[in-house]
Design an enzyme around this catalytic site. Structure first.
Site, PDB file in Angstrom:
ATOM      1  N   GLY A   1     -10.929  -2.942  10.408  1.00 56.87           N
ATOM      2  CA  GLY A   1     -11.415  -1.589  10.731  1.00 56.87           C
ATOM      3  C   GLY A   1     -12.281  -1.601  11.980  1.00 56.87           C
TER       4      GLY A   1
ATOM      5  N   TYR B   1     -24.578   2.959  -2.874  1.00 55.90           N
ATOM      6  CA  TYR B   1     -24.202   3.397  -4.230  1.00 55.90           C
ATOM      7  C   TYR B   1     -23.267   2.397  -4.927  1.00 55.90           C
ATOM      8  CZ  TYR B   1     -20.092   5.459  -1.890  1.00 55.90           C
ATOM      9  OH  TYR B   1     -18.964   5.656  -1.137  1.00 55.90           O
TER      10      TYR B   1
HETATM   11  C1  LIG Z   1     -24.374  14.496  -0.458  1.00 56.36           C
HETATM   12  C2  LIG Z   1     -23.643  13.660   0.534  1.00 56.36           C
HETATM   13  C3  LIG Z   1     -23.897  14.133   1.850  1.00 56.36           C
HETATM   14  C4  LIG Z   1     -23.453  13.647   2.975  1.00 56.36           C
HETATM   15  C5  LIG Z   1     -22.656  12.439   3.156  1.00 56.36           C
HETATM   16  C6  LIG Z   1     -22.517  12.182   4.562  1.00 56.36           C
HETATM   17  C7  LIG Z   1     -22.462  11.004   5.112  1.00 56.36           C
HETATM   18  C8  LIG Z   1     -22.201   9.675   4.536  1.00 56.36           C
HETATM   19  C9  LIG Z   1     -23.284   9.016   3.814  1.00 56.36           C
HETATM   20  C10 LIG Z   1     -23.093   7.854   3.221  1.00 56.36           C
HETATM   21  C11 LIG Z   1     -21.765   7.150   3.289  1.00 56.36           C
HETATM   22  C12 LIG Z   1     -21.621   6.123   2.246  1.00 56.36           C
HETATM   23  C13 LIG Z   1     -20.485   5.435   2.082  1.00 56.36           C
HETATM   24  C14 LIG Z   1     -19.336   5.541   2.895  1.00 56.36           C
HETATM   25  C15 LIG Z   1     -18.229   4.855   2.572  1.00 56.36           C
HETATM   26  C16 LIG Z   1     -17.000   4.931   3.332  1.00 56.36           C
HETATM   27  O1  LIG Z   1     -16.074   4.237   3.018  1.00 56.36           O
HETATM   28  S1  LIG Z   1     -16.914   5.948   4.682  1.00 56.36           S
HETATM   29  C17 LIG Z   1     -15.380   5.510   5.499  1.00 56.36           C
HETATM   30  C18 LIG Z   1     -14.454   6.619   5.433  1.00 56.36           C
HETATM   31  N1  LIG Z   1     -13.302   6.323   6.286  1.00 56.36           N
HETATM   32  C19 LIG Z   1     -12.081   6.506   5.894  1.00 56.36           C
HETATM   33  O2  LIG Z   1     -11.804   6.968   4.796  1.00 56.36           O
HETATM   34  C20 LIG Z   1     -11.026   6.129   6.884  1.00 56.36           C
HETATM   35  C21 LIG Z   1      -9.652   5.901   6.274  1.00 56.36           C
HETATM   36  N2  LIG Z   1      -9.220   7.010   5.420  1.00 56.36           N
HETATM   37  C22 LIG Z   1      -7.930   7.455   5.351  1.00 56.36           C
HETATM   38  O3  LIG Z   1      -7.040   6.976   6.009  1.00 56.36           O
HETATM   39  C23 LIG Z   1      -7.626   8.576   4.370  1.00 56.36           C
HETATM   40  O4  LIG Z   1      -8.710   9.416   4.229  1.00 56.36           O
HETATM   41  C24 LIG Z   1      -7.224   8.008   2.957  1.00 56.36           C
HETATM   42  C25 LIG Z   1      -6.877   9.210   2.039  1.00 56.36           C
HETATM   43  C26 LIG Z   1      -8.336   7.192   2.337  1.00 56.36           C
HETATM   44  C27 LIG Z   1      -5.995   7.108   3.045  1.00 56.36           C
HETATM   45  O5  LIG Z   1      -4.970   7.680   3.802  1.00 56.36           O
HETATM   46  P1  LIG Z   1      -3.423   7.559   3.309  1.00 56.36           P
HETATM   47  O6  LIG Z   1      -2.610   8.222   4.378  1.00 56.36           O
HETATM   48  O7  LIG Z   1      -3.087   6.211   2.929  1.00 56.36           O
HETATM   49  O8  LIG Z   1      -3.428   8.402   1.976  1.00 56.36           O
HETATM   50  P2  LIG Z   1      -2.832   9.834   1.611  1.00 56.36           P
HETATM   51  O9  LIG Z   1      -1.353   9.655   1.435  1.00 56.36           O
HETATM   52  O10 LIG Z   1      -3.280  10.883   2.547  1.00 56.36           O
HETATM   53  O11 LIG Z   1      -3.525  10.105   0.198  1.00 56.36           O
HETATM   54  C28 LIG Z   1      -3.359   9.190  -0.883  1.00 56.36           C
HETATM   55  C29 LIG Z   1      -3.682   9.947  -2.169  1.00 56.36           C
HETATM   56  O12 LIG Z   1      -5.033  10.420  -2.125  1.00 56.36           O
HETATM   57  C30 LIG Z   1      -5.070  11.848  -2.272  1.00 56.36           C
HETATM   58  N3  LIG Z   1      -6.119  12.412  -1.439  1.00 56.36           N
HETATM   59  C31 LIG Z   1      -6.275  12.264  -0.126  1.00 56.36           C
HETATM   60  N4  LIG Z   1      -7.334  12.943   0.309  1.00 56.36           N
HETATM   61  C32 LIG Z   1      -7.862  13.555  -0.767  1.00 56.36           C
HETATM   62  C33 LIG Z   1      -8.986  14.423  -0.966  1.00 56.36           C
HETATM   63  N5  LIG Z   1      -9.774  14.786   0.042  1.00 56.36           N
HETATM   64  N6  LIG Z   1      -9.216  14.869  -2.205  1.00 56.36           N
HETATM   65  C34 LIG Z   1      -8.429  14.508  -3.252  1.00 56.36           C
HETATM   66  N7  LIG Z   1      -7.360  13.667  -3.129  1.00 56.36           N
HETATM   67  C35 LIG Z   1      -7.082  13.220  -1.907  1.00 56.36           C
HETATM   68  C36 LIG Z   1      -3.684  12.284  -1.774  1.00 56.36           C
HETATM   69  O13 LIG Z   1      -3.368  13.570  -2.267  1.00 56.36           O
HETATM   70  C37 LIG Z   1      -2.806  11.166  -2.325  1.00 56.36           C
HETATM   71  O14 LIG Z   1      -2.596  11.326  -3.701  1.00 56.36           O
HETATM   72  P3  LIG Z   1      -1.212  11.974  -4.270  1.00 56.36           P
HETATM   73  O15 LIG Z   1      -1.166  13.374  -3.720  1.00 56.36           O
HETATM   74  O16 LIG Z   1      -1.352  11.928  -5.746  1.00 56.36           O
HETATM   75  O17 LIG Z   1      -0.085  11.126  -3.739  1.00 56.36           O
HETATM   76  N1  LIG Z   2     -20.853   5.521   8.088  1.00 60.02           N
HETATM   77  C1  LIG Z   2     -21.607   5.447   6.983  1.00 60.02           C
HETATM   78  O1  LIG Z   2     -22.544   6.247   6.775  1.00 60.02           O
HETATM   79  C2  LIG Z   2     -21.354   4.363   5.983  1.00 60.02           C
HETATM   80  C3  LIG Z   2     -20.283   3.520   6.060  1.00 60.02           C
HETATM   81  N2  LIG Z   2     -20.117   2.532   5.128  1.00 60.02           N
HETATM   82  C4  LIG Z   2     -19.052   1.555   5.260  1.00 60.02           C
HETATM   83  O2  LIG Z   2     -18.957   1.129   6.594  1.00 60.02           O
HETATM   84  C5  LIG Z   2     -17.622   0.739   6.884  1.00 60.02           C
HETATM   85  C6  LIG Z   2     -17.156   1.441   8.139  1.00 60.02           C
HETATM   86  O3  LIG Z   2     -17.094   2.843   7.911  1.00 60.02           O
HETATM   87  P1  LIG Z   2     -17.176   3.885   9.122  1.00 60.02           P
HETATM   88  O4  LIG Z   2     -17.190   3.152  10.390  1.00 60.02           O
HETATM   89  O5  LIG Z   2     -18.227   4.845   8.820  1.00 60.02           O
HETATM   90  O6  LIG Z   2     -15.793   4.666   8.937  1.00 60.02           O
HETATM   91  P2  LIG Z   2     -14.400   4.582   9.730  1.00 60.02           P
HETATM   92  O7  LIG Z   2     -13.489   5.545   9.041  1.00 60.02           O
HETATM   93  O8  LIG Z   2     -14.619   4.720  11.180  1.00 60.02           O
HETATM   94  O9  LIG Z   2     -13.912   3.100   9.447  1.00 60.02           O
HETATM   95  C7  LIG Z   2     -12.978   2.729   8.486  1.00 60.02           C
HETATM   96  C8  LIG Z   2     -11.981   1.791   9.143  1.00 60.02           C
HETATM   97  O10 LIG Z   2     -11.121   1.263   8.129  1.00 60.02           O
HETATM   98  C9  LIG Z   2      -9.820   1.183   8.652  1.00 60.02           C
HETATM   99  N3  LIG Z   2      -8.864   1.265   7.545  1.00 60.02           N
HETATM  100  C10 LIG Z   2      -8.732   2.259   6.634  1.00 60.02           C
HETATM  101  N4  LIG Z   2      -7.719   1.998   5.803  1.00 60.02           N
HETATM  102  C11 LIG Z   2      -7.213   0.803   6.184  1.00 60.02           C
HETATM  103  C12 LIG Z   2      -6.155  -0.006   5.706  1.00 60.02           C
HETATM  104  N5  LIG Z   2      -5.388   0.367   4.666  1.00 60.02           N
HETATM  105  N6  LIG Z   2      -5.899  -1.195   6.322  1.00 60.02           N
HETATM  106  C13 LIG Z   2      -6.666  -1.586   7.381  1.00 60.02           C
HETATM  107  N7  LIG Z   2      -7.689  -0.869   7.876  1.00 60.02           N
HETATM  108  C14 LIG Z   2      -7.944   0.324   7.283  1.00 60.02           C
HETATM  109  C15 LIG Z   2      -9.685   2.394   9.582  1.00 60.02           C
HETATM  110  O11 LIG Z   2      -8.731   2.137  10.614  1.00 60.02           O
HETATM  111  P3  LIG Z   2      -7.217   2.682  10.566  1.00 60.02           P
HETATM  112  O12 LIG Z   2      -7.270   4.124  10.275  1.00 60.02           O
HETATM  113  O13 LIG Z   2      -6.685   2.307  11.925  1.00 60.02           O
HETATM  114  O14 LIG Z   2      -6.532   1.890   9.496  1.00 60.02           O
HETATM  115  C16 LIG Z   2     -11.106   2.488  10.161  1.00 60.02           C
HETATM  116  O15 LIG Z   2     -11.174   1.804  11.391  1.00 60.02           O
HETATM  117  C17 LIG Z   2     -16.816   1.040   5.639  1.00 60.02           C
HETATM  118  O16 LIG Z   2     -16.714  -0.111   4.845  1.00 60.02           O
HETATM  119  C18 LIG Z   2     -17.657   2.065   4.928  1.00 60.02           C
HETATM  120  O17 LIG Z   2     -17.433   2.046   3.547  1.00 60.02           O
HETATM  121  C19 LIG Z   2     -20.987   2.372   4.102  1.00 60.02           C
HETATM  122  C20 LIG Z   2     -22.053   3.203   3.969  1.00 60.02           C
HETATM  123  C21 LIG Z   2     -22.352   4.240   4.924  1.00 60.02           C
END
Ligand SMILES: CC/C=C\C/C=C\C/C=C\C/C=C\C=C\C(=O)SCCNC(=O)CCNC(=O)[C@H](O)C(C)(C)COP(=O)(O)OP(=O)(O)OC[C@H]1O[C@@H](n2cnc3c(N)ncnc32)[C@H](O)[C@@H]1OP(=O)(O)O
Ligand SMILES: NC(=O)C1=CN([C@@H]2O[C@H](COP(=O)(O)OP(=O)(O)OC[C@H]3O[C@@H](n4cnc5c(N)ncnc54)[C@H](OP(=O)(O)O)[C@@H]3O)[C@@H](O)[C@H]2O)C=CC1
Length: 336
Positions: free
Chosen positions: A67, A200
């Site tokens: 990532g 969390y």
């Molecule tokens: C009170 C809180 C206030 C503020 C918070 C603000 C800031 C953050 C604070 C703290 C952060 C703490 C932790 C953070 C952790 C993280 O991990 S952040 C990183 C986030 N980054 C990403 O998610 C990047 C990658 N994500 C993706 O590619 C997509 O979002 C993915 C859905 C995860 C995967 O994509 P993919 O194409 O593989 O999947 P889909 O085919 O689109 O979906 C798969 C199934 O999931 C269902 N789906 C998708 N989205 C939703 C949704 N929003 N709600 C419900 N369901 C969802 C989708 O329908 C598919 O299921 P199916 O329909 O049954 O097939």
């Molecule tokens: N930002 C925040 O406040 C916080 C973030 N985190 C953690 O920090 C890390 C980075 O998050 P952040 O930079 O905010 O979010 P981003 O969404 O920018 O980063 C997530 C990365 O994961 C990669 N990724 C997602 N799915 C796959 C997959 N199937 N295979 C390979 N790579 C994948 C995405 O690249 P691509 O789409 O090209 O696959 C993307 O670069 C995560 O582990 C998140 O849980 C934790 C707490 C707070």
């Protein structure tokens, strides 16, 4: 579009707008009443953005960052590259990876390689590691940073939604770690493994249940391997970040922006973290300066976790005048 459908689509848009407005106003009301204005204490805690370690700290070292094309992974790649590492960034979107790789390489003068890999697929992970071996040899530093997440009431989650998040976060981290670990062991090469989880992972959290469950699993995996694989020269550590603005996280966890102020208000340092700050910490943990660190879980959240946990912390909003009254009432109490 027929008139009735047009009207119902306008109504839906209006309802969305109204929902966001109500959320924003409720946040305004909530914070208007607190004694200390949120964020003012942030002046005490300015973020430093420069690389912290001596230049050359990662010379002749190879680092894999999953990532690494976006957000925090990108920042970690930039810092490691600046400190001399040859980096490999891996995720699904090759175009994003290539752009990041070129930008960072051109700034630091150190090569960044882009390798496409979906960490959910163990075969793809194995092929990705083949590619890495051919490009740079096995890495010295592995940062499992890739993740997927979105807020959703648990009763709305489909089985595939659950599977998608837990596959990326827990299985993906396990596939990358086991594939590299086995090959490193075979080659008698030591390495530093770092997993990025979240605060969390420890407490659990509603509305992000697949992520909370998977991140807790990642922590168990890394603590377990820290105990088991030290004998092969491998260290395993965990960073739990608090909120740091990235598009990937904030667009999926606070899509309207309505919760950001509430979040900042509960952080004792009065601000979000920055990508450069976590990149410095990740670089330190992955460096030889931390060669005695293994099995560590480092919370890096400006104090948010303890702020959320302490039962009496809401008393921060009591003003000095109100304290005088409260104290007088308490002192007046005699006996039980
Ligand atoms: C009170 C809180 C206030 C503020 C918070 C603000 C800031 C953050 C604070 C703290 C952060 C703490 C932790 C953070 C952790 C993280 O991990 S952040 C990183 C986030 N980054 C990403 O998610 C990047 C990658 N994500 C993706 O590619 C997509 O979002 C993915 C859905 C995860 C995967 O994509 P993919 O194409 O593989 O999947 P889909 O085919 O689109 O979906 C798969 C199934 O999931 C269902 N789906 C998708 N989205 C939703 C949704 N929003 N709600 C419900 N369901 C969802 C989708 O329908 C598919 O299921 P199916 O329909 O049954 O097939
Ligand atoms: N930002 C925040 O406040 C916080 C973030 N985190 C953690 O920090 C890390 C980075 O998050 P952040 O930079 O905010 O979010 P981003 O969404 O920018 O980063 C997530 C990365 O994961 C990669 N990724 C997602 N799915 C796959 C997959 N199937 N295979 C390979 N790579 C994948 C995405 O690249 P691509 O789409 O090209 O696959 C993307 O670069 C995560 O582990 C998140 O849980 C934790 C707490 C707070």
């Amino acid at each position: 579009m027929p008139d009735t459908r047009k009207r119902s689509s306008i109504w839906l848009q209006f309802k969305d707008f109204f929902f966001v407005l109500v959320l924003s106003l409720s946040q305004f009301r909530l914070h208007g009443s607190t004694g200390l204005r949120s964020g003012s204490q942030a002046n005490f805690f300015p973020p430093l953005e420069d690389a912290m370690l001596p230049s050359g700290s990662f010379n002749n070292r190879m680092a894999l960052i999953t990532g690494g094309g976006t957000g925090l992974g990108r920042a970690m790649t930039a810092t490691l590259s600046q400190l001399g590492a040859q980096c490999i960034i891996a995720s699904r979107k090759l175009d994003v990876l290539q752009r990041t790789a070129e930008e960072i390489s051109s700034q630091t003068g150190n090569k960044v390689h882009a390798v496409q890999c979906d960490v959910r697929d163990p075969q793809a992970v194995s092929q990705c590691v083949d590619q890495i071996e051919a490009l740079t040899g096995l890495p010295d530093v592995i940062i499992n940073n890739a993740a997927g997440n979105f807020v959703c009431p648990s009763e709305r989650l489909s089985p595939n939604a659950w599977k998608t998040i837990t596959d990326i976060v827990l299985n993906g981290t396990a596939f990358v770690t086991l594939e590299l670990g086995k090959r490193l062991i075979q080659n008698q090469k030591g390495a530093s493994f770092l997993a990025i989880t979240t605060i969390y992972a420890e407490s659990g959290s509603g509305f992000v249940v697949p992520s909370a469950s998977a991140k807790a699993g990642v922590e168990a995996l890394y603590k377990s391997l820290a105990a088991e694989w030290g004998r092969y020269g491998h260290r395993f550590n965990i960073i739990q970040p608090g909120p740091i603005r990235t598009k990937g996280a904030f667009s999926r966890l606070d899509p309207t922006g309505a919760f950001e102020k509430a979040m900042i208000d509960r952080i004792p340092t009065g601000r979000l973290g920055t990508p450069a700050e976590i990149a410095n910490l990740a670089a330190y943990v992955s460096s030889n300066y931390a060669s005695w660190m293994s099995g560590a879980v480092i919370r890096f959240d400006g104090g948010e976790y303890v702020s959320l946990a302490g039962e009496f912390n809401e008393l921060r909003s009591v003003t000095p005048d109100q304290w005088k009254l409260l104290e007088a009432m308490i002192r007046k109490t005699k006996g039980s």
